[in-house]
Motif scaffolding. Structure first.
Motif, PDB file in Angstrom:
ATOM      1  N   ALA A  82       0.975  -0.929   0.339  1.00 18.79           N
ATOM      2  CA  ALA A  82      -0.181  -0.014   0.464  1.00 18.79           C
ATOM      3  C   ALA A  82       1.355   1.178  -0.166  1.00 18.79           C
ATOM      4  CB  ALA A  82      -1.046  -0.069   1.316  1.00 18.79           C
ATOM      5  N   GLU A  83       0.793   2.339  -0.762  1.00 15.13           N
ATOM      6  CA  GLU A  83       0.781   3.497  -0.877  1.00 15.13           C
ATOM      7  C   GLU A  83       0.545   4.298   0.328  1.00 15.13           C
ATOM      8  OE1 GLU A  83       1.549   6.316  -4.249  1.00 15.13           O
ATOM      9  OE2 GLU A  83       1.154   7.589  -2.993  1.00 15.13           O
ATOM     10  N   PHE A  84      -0.826   4.251   0.717  1.00 17.75           N
ATOM     11  CA  PHE A  84      -1.489   5.222   1.623  1.00 17.75           C
ATOM     12  C   PHE A  84      -2.155   4.565   2.992  1.00 17.75           C
ATOM     13  CE2 PHE A  84      -1.950   8.735  -0.913  1.00 17.75           C
ATOM     14  CZ  PHE A  84      -1.279   9.965  -0.205  1.00 17.75           C
ATOM     15  N   MET A  85      -2.011   4.196   3.930  1.00 11.91           N
ATOM     16  CA  MET A  85      -2.633   3.392   5.160  1.00 11.91           C
ATOM     17  C   MET A  85      -2.900   4.405   6.173  1.00 11.91           C
ATOM     18  SD  MET A  85      -1.290   1.030   7.706  1.00 11.91           S
ATOM     19  CE  MET A  85      -1.896   0.785   9.592  1.00 11.91           C
ATOM     20  N   CYS A  86      -4.641   4.540   5.584  1.00 16.48           N
ATOM     21  CA  CYS A  86      -5.809   5.350   6.492  1.00 16.48           C
ATOM     22  C   CYS A  86      -6.049   4.363   7.371  1.00 16.48           C
ATOM     23  CB  CYS A  86      -6.270   6.021   5.649  1.00 16.48           C
ATOM     24  SG  CYS A  86      -7.671   7.005   5.723  1.00 16.48           S
ATOM     25  N   PHE A  87      -6.427   4.998   8.626  1.00 18.09           N
ATOM     26  CA  PHE A  87      -6.435   4.816  10.031  1.00 18.09           C
ATOM     27  C   PHE A  87      -8.151   6.144  10.068  1.00 18.09           C
ATOM     28  CE2 PHE A  87      -4.682   6.381  13.650  1.00 18.09           C
ATOM     29  CZ  PHE A  87      -3.193   6.475  13.084  1.00 18.09           C
ATOM     30  N   HIS A  88      -9.001   5.300  11.481  1.00 15.14           N
ATOM     31  CA  HIS A  88     -10.140   6.291  11.769  1.00 15.14           C
ATOM     32  C   HIS A  88      -9.819   6.785  13.044  1.00 15.14           C
ATOM     33  CE1 HIS A  88     -13.365   6.829   9.398  1.00 15.14           C
ATOM     34  NE2 HIS A  88     -12.871   5.517   8.263  1.00 15.14           N
ATOM     35  N   LEU A  89      -9.839   8.241  13.271  1.00 15.51           N
ATOM     36  CA  LEU A  89      -9.281   8.612  14.639  1.00 15.51           C
ATOM     37  C   LEU A  89     -10.157   7.414  15.588  1.00 15.51           C
ATOM     38  CD1 LEU A  89      -9.052  12.403  14.977  1.00 15.51           C
ATOM     39  CD2 LEU A  89     -10.576  11.882  16.053  1.00 15.51           C
ATOM     40  N   GLU A  90     -11.188   7.702  15.099  1.00 17.39           N
ATOM     41  CA  GLU A  90     -12.211   6.915  16.335  1.00 17.39           C
ATOM     42  C   GLU A  90     -12.096   5.247  16.499  1.00 17.39           C
ATOM     43  OE1 GLU A  90     -13.052   8.127  13.160  1.00 17.39           O
ATOM     44  OE2 GLU A  90     -14.201  10.222  13.398  1.00 17.39           O
ATOM     45  N   HIS A  96      -0.792   9.488  17.638  1.00 17.63           N
ATOM     46  CA  HIS A  96       0.442   9.559  16.658  1.00 17.63           C
ATOM     47  C   HIS A  96       1.105   8.464  16.981  1.00 17.63           C
ATOM     48  CE1 HIS A  96       4.733  11.045  17.708  1.00 17.63           C
ATOM     49  NE2 HIS A  96       4.294  12.138  17.353  1.00 17.63           N
ATOM     50  N   ARG A  97       1.615   7.370  17.509  1.00 17.73           N
ATOM     51  CA  ARG A  97       2.468   6.556  17.441  1.00 17.73           C
ATOM     52  C   ARG A  97       2.118   5.661  16.727  1.00 17.73           C
ATOM     53  NH1 ARG A  97       1.707   3.128  22.919  1.00 17.73           N
ATOM     54  NH2 ARG A  97       3.116   4.745  23.534  1.00 17.73           N
ATOM     55  N   THR A  98       1.078   5.749  16.644  1.00 14.61           N
ATOM     56  CA  THR A  98       0.200   4.849  15.152  1.00 14.61           C
ATOM     57  C   THR A  98       0.743   5.637  13.673  1.00 14.61           C
ATOM     58  OG1 THR A  98      -1.379   3.635  16.537  1.00 14.61           O
ATOM     59  CG2 THR A  98      -2.261   4.136  13.662  1.00 14.61           C
ATOM     60  N   VAL A  99       0.753   6.751  13.525  1.00 16.05           N
ATOM     61  CA  VAL A  99       1.329   7.284  12.485  1.00 16.05           C
ATOM     62  C   VAL A  99       2.272   7.103  12.293  1.00 16.05           C
ATOM     63  CG1 VAL A  99       1.994   9.817  11.854  1.00 16.05           C
ATOM     64  CG2 VAL A  99      -0.705   9.409  12.681  1.00 16.05           C
ATOM     65  N   GLN A 100       3.689   7.469  13.132  1.00 14.71           N
ATOM     66  CA  GLN A 100       4.785   7.572  13.291  1.00 14.71           C
ATOM     67  C   GLN A 100       5.164   5.978  12.495  1.00 14.71           C
ATOM     68  OE1 GLN A 100       6.619  10.275  13.115  1.00 14.71           O
ATOM     69  NE2 GLN A 100       4.454  11.034  14.271  1.00 14.71           N
ATOM     70  N   ALA A 101       4.085   5.602  13.123  1.00 13.42           N
ATOM     71  CA  ALA A 101       4.378   3.344  12.930  1.00 13.42           C
ATOM     72  C   ALA A 101       4.694   3.248  11.709  1.00 13.42           C
ATOM     73  CB  ALA A 101       3.856   2.667  13.841  1.00 13.42           C
ATOM     74  N   ILE A 102       3.442   4.090  11.058  1.00 14.92           N
ATOM     75  CA  ILE A 102       2.720   3.663   9.663  1.00 14.92           C
ATOM     76  C   ILE A 102       4.029   3.776   8.764  1.00 14.92           C
ATOM     77  CG2 ILE A 102       1.513   4.096   7.384  1.00 14.92           C
ATOM     78  CD1 ILE A 102      -0.271   3.952   9.782  1.00 14.92           C
ATOM     79  N   ARG A 103       3.934   5.495   9.059  1.00 20.28           N
ATOM     80  CA  ARG A 103       5.443   5.879   8.161  1.00 20.28           C
ATOM     81  C   ARG A 103       6.941   4.928   8.568  1.00 20.28           C
ATOM     82  NH1 ARG A 103       5.732   9.879   6.334  1.00 20.28           N
ATOM     83  NH2 ARG A 103       3.743  11.996   6.807  1.00 20.28           N
ATOM     84  N   GLN A 104       6.655   4.689   9.318  1.00 15.90           N
ATOM     85  CA  GLN A 104       8.158   4.117   9.475  1.00 15.90           C
ATOM     86  C   GLN A 104       8.202   2.607   8.859  1.00 15.90           C
ATOM     87  OE1 GLN A 104       9.330   3.757  14.011  1.00 15.90           O
ATOM     88  NE2 GLN A 104      11.401   3.814  13.110  1.00 15.90           N
ATOM     89  N   ALA A 105       7.148   2.303   8.381  1.00 19.74           N
ATOM     90  CA  ALA A 105       7.372   0.660   7.991  1.00 19.74           C
ATOM     91  C   ALA A 105       7.036   1.159   5.902  1.00 19.74           C
ATOM     92  CB  ALA A 105       5.175   0.034   7.862  1.00 19.74           C
ATOM     93  N   GLY A 106       7.457   2.654   5.806  1.00 16.93           N
ATOM     94  CA  GLY A 106       7.161   2.539   4.548  1.00 16.93           C
ATOM     95  C   GLY A 106       6.530   2.876   4.089  1.00 16.93           C
ATOM     96  N   MET A 107       5.197   3.503   4.637  1.00 19.97           N
ATOM     97  CA  MET A 107       4.215   4.165   4.164  1.00 19.97           C
ATOM     98  C   MET A 107       3.512   5.586   4.241  1.00 19.97           C
ATOM     99  SD  MET A 107       1.579   0.453   4.585  1.00 19.97           S
ATOM    100  CE  MET A 107       1.629  -0.122   6.169  1.00 19.97           C
ATOM    101  N   LYS A 108       2.554   5.791   3.669  1.00 14.43           N
ATOM    102  CA  LYS A 108       1.898   7.555   4.688  1.00 14.43           C
ATOM    103  C   LYS A 108       0.710   6.721   5.105  1.00 14.43           C
ATOM    104  CE  LYS A 108       3.686   9.373  -0.252  1.00 14.43           C
ATOM    105  NZ  LYS A 108       2.580  10.038  -1.989  1.00 14.43           N
ATOM    106  N   PRO A 109       0.768   7.668   6.127  1.00 13.60           N
ATOM    107  CA  PRO A 109       0.308   7.988   6.827  1.00 13.60           C
ATOM    108  C   PRO A 109      -1.547   8.679   6.293  1.00 13.60           C
ATOM    109  CG  PRO A 109       1.754   8.769   8.543  1.00 13.60           C
ATOM    110  CD  PRO A 109       2.105   7.655   6.308  1.00 13.60           C
ATOM    111  N   GLY A 110      -2.685   7.658   6.727  1.00 16.11           N
ATOM    112  CA  GLY A 110      -3.772   8.874   6.638  1.00 16.11           C
ATOM    113  C   GLY A 110      -4.186   8.893   7.748  1.00 16.11           C
TER     114      GLY A 110
END
Ligand code: DX5
Ligand code: ZN
Length: 214
Positions: A82-90, A96-110
């Motif tokens: 995946a290029e974007f991995m988007c998850f729900h705020l709710e 914040h931790r999840t966003v950083q982990a997605i970026r660290q995995a090489g994807m764009k966080p949404g």
């Protein structure tokens, strides 16, 4: 306007023609809706399906998780390419931790927000994400009616992004057609998801082109 057709409205008994259509279209991404029956009252498809689709699809993948505890599935989404991995705020406590982990995995966080979730809740994370997905229907089903108050949220978000160091794109998901798409373009959206509008169109390629032209 960038366009991300949603596979949710395709014929699940025969995905090959839908994927061939997407590949030959002007679509910018393929939108993949993962539902868990807990965060939303529906279950769609999971990572084995997305992985198989990724081998055939030539467009970058825009994965929209409508699941609880999205932080547990980062490596599975990454393994689907995946290029974007988007998850729900709710659906997530440690955003914040999840966003950083997605970026660290090489994807764009949404991050996605439901219709009743205010844009202001994104203030302290907007500079860390690459995408905000504004739900313009209640998540869980394709083919629902566009909720008009989403337009105001897109305007607020445009202002928030433009007055910050964020370069996040604004994507809008739910009930998008040529009419609602053109209102969203005027409000400052960068990308729209379209399921029903594309897959029930007499010519899906023309439907995708018409949204791209907005
Ligand atoms: C709904 C999904 C959408 C859905 C959009 O929960 O997130 O991506 O496929 O479908 P349409 O465009 O038909 O509203
Ligand atoms: Zn979606």
């Amino acid at each position: 306007m960038k366009v991300s057709p949603s596979l949710l409205s395709a014929n699940f008994a025969d995905l090959a023609p839908a994927l061939e259509m997407i590949n030959s279209s002007e679509a910018d991404y393929l939108h993949l809706d993962v539902m868990d029956g807990v965060f939303v009252p529906n279950i769609s498809f999971g990572f084995p399906v997305i992985k198989a689709v990724s081998k055939v699809c030539t467009k970058p993948l825009d994965v929209h998780l409508m699941i609880v505890q999205p932080q547990n599935w980062i490596s599975q989404v990454r393994d689907c390419g995946a290029e974007f991995m988007c998850f729900h705020l709710e659906a997530c406590t440690h955003i914040h931790r999840t966003v950083q982990a997605i970026r660290q995995a090489g994807m764009k966080p949404g991050i996605s927000i439901c219709p009743a979730t205010p844009v202001s809740l994104l203030e302290d994370i907007i500079e860390d994400v690459d995408q905000v997905l504004v739900m313009s229907v209640n998540p869980g089903f394709g083919g629902q009616k566009f909720i008009d108050s989403s337009v105001k949220k897109v305007r607020q978000l445009r202002e928030m992004i433009d007055s910050s160091a964020s370069s996040a794109i604004i994507e809008v998901d739910g009930g998008v057609n040529e009419q609602t798409g053109s209102i969203l373009a005027e409000a400052g959206a960068d990308m729209v998801v379209a399921g029903n509008f594309v897959f029930t169109a007499p010519d899906p390629l023309v439907a995708i082109r018409s949204l791209r032209a907005l």
